[in-house]
Design a protein around this motif. Structure first.
Motif, PDB file in Angstrom:
ATOM      1  N   ARG A  89       0.831  -1.190   0.000  1.00 29.64           N
ATOM      2  CA  ARG A  89       0.000   0.000   0.000  1.00 29.64           C
ATOM      3  C   ARG A  89       0.876   1.255   0.000  1.00 29.64           C
ATOM      4  O   ARG A  89       0.646   2.204  -0.732  1.00 29.64           O
ATOM      5  N   MET A  90       1.924   1.224   0.835  1.00 26.68           N
ATOM      6  CA  MET A  90       2.812   2.377   0.912  1.00 26.68           C
ATOM      7  C   MET A  90       3.527   2.619  -0.410  1.00 26.68           C
ATOM      8  O   MET A  90       3.729   3.749  -0.827  1.00 26.68           O
ATOM      9  N   ARG A  91       3.896   1.528  -1.052  1.00 27.55           N
ATOM     10  CA  ARG A  91       4.597   1.669  -2.322  1.00 27.55           C
ATOM     11  C   ARG A  91       3.678   2.264  -3.382  1.00 27.55           C
ATOM     12  O   ARG A  91       4.072   3.093  -4.184  1.00 27.55           O
ATOM     13  N   ALA A  92       2.410   1.848  -3.332  1.00 22.56           N
ATOM     14  CA  ALA A  92       1.449   2.342  -4.312  1.00 22.56           C
ATOM     15  C   ALA A  92       1.215   3.840  -4.148  1.00 22.56           C
ATOM     16  O   ALA A  92       0.906   4.539  -5.106  1.00 22.56           O
ATOM     17  N   LEU A  93       1.380   4.338  -2.928  1.00 27.07           N
ATOM     18  CA  LEU A  93       1.144   5.761  -2.652  1.00 27.07           C
ATOM     19  C   LEU A  93       2.280   6.639  -3.166  1.00 27.07           C
ATOM     20  O   LEU A  93       2.114   7.835  -3.332  1.00 27.07           O
TER      21      LEU A  93
END
Lengths: 94, 88
Positions: A89-93
């Motif tokens: 999720r963090m990477r997608a942000l």
């Protein structure tokens, strides 16, 4: 006198392509197995600490410890999954 | 027979080393945990109680290790069958 011990004494030039492939596959499999075993050791270490907390007075896992060990493994893997999901999720942000 | 075939020799050696590493890890953990639990205050010799505790602890830890192996592998297989997607 030449006992077969060290693999470094072996003549690999004689290996056929097929043998090389087979060997490579074997090494991959064995490293996966080794990684699994290492994880099992780590998990046992961790869960034993959490689940076997009372005075040791028998050689078996008692009726609290046994289910605790099992749940510990399952929850650890659930938690693992959460970590990966969160990182995703963090990477997608970014 | 044996070592004329380098492939088989290498495979055997890899397996042997893996088994040794695995056994060594287990022994290390047994020592760590059981010494910690059974000999909180080391004195001039191991008492009878400490020895009994050690042997029970060793067996218990091995039981725990077996339980973890079973559950761990079972879980991996279940996750794999479920297609690895993070859904519970």
């Amino acid at each position: 006198m030449d006992s077969l011990g060290a693999a470094s004494n072996l003549d690999f030039t004689k290996l056929s392509e097929r043998d090389k492939q087979e060997l490579q596959q074997f090494v991959v499999q064995e490293s996966q197995k080794a990684a699994l075993q290492s994880n099992i050791h780590k998990t046992t270490d961790m869960c034993f600490k959490k689940c076997v907390t009372s005075k040791i007075s028998s050689a078996q896992l008692d009726r609290y410890e046994a289910p605790c060990m099992e749940q510990c493994v399952e929850r650890f893997m659930d938690a693992n999954k959460v970590v990966f999901k969160e990182l995703d999720r963090m990477r997608a942000l970014q | 027979m044996d070592s004329s075939d380098p492939k088989t020799a290498v495979m055997r050696q890899i397996q042997q080393e893996a088994a040794v590493t695995n056994a060594r890890s287990l022994v290390e953990k047994l020592n760590d945990h059981c010494f910690e639990r059974c000999v909180p205050k080391p004195s001039t010799s191991l008492s009878k109680n400490e020895e009994t505790c050690m042997s029970q602890c060793i067996e218990k830890y091995m039981a725990a290790w077996n339980a973890v192996s079973k559950v761990y592998v079972g879980r991996l297989q279940r996750d794999q069958a479920a297609g690895n997607s993070g859904f519970v």
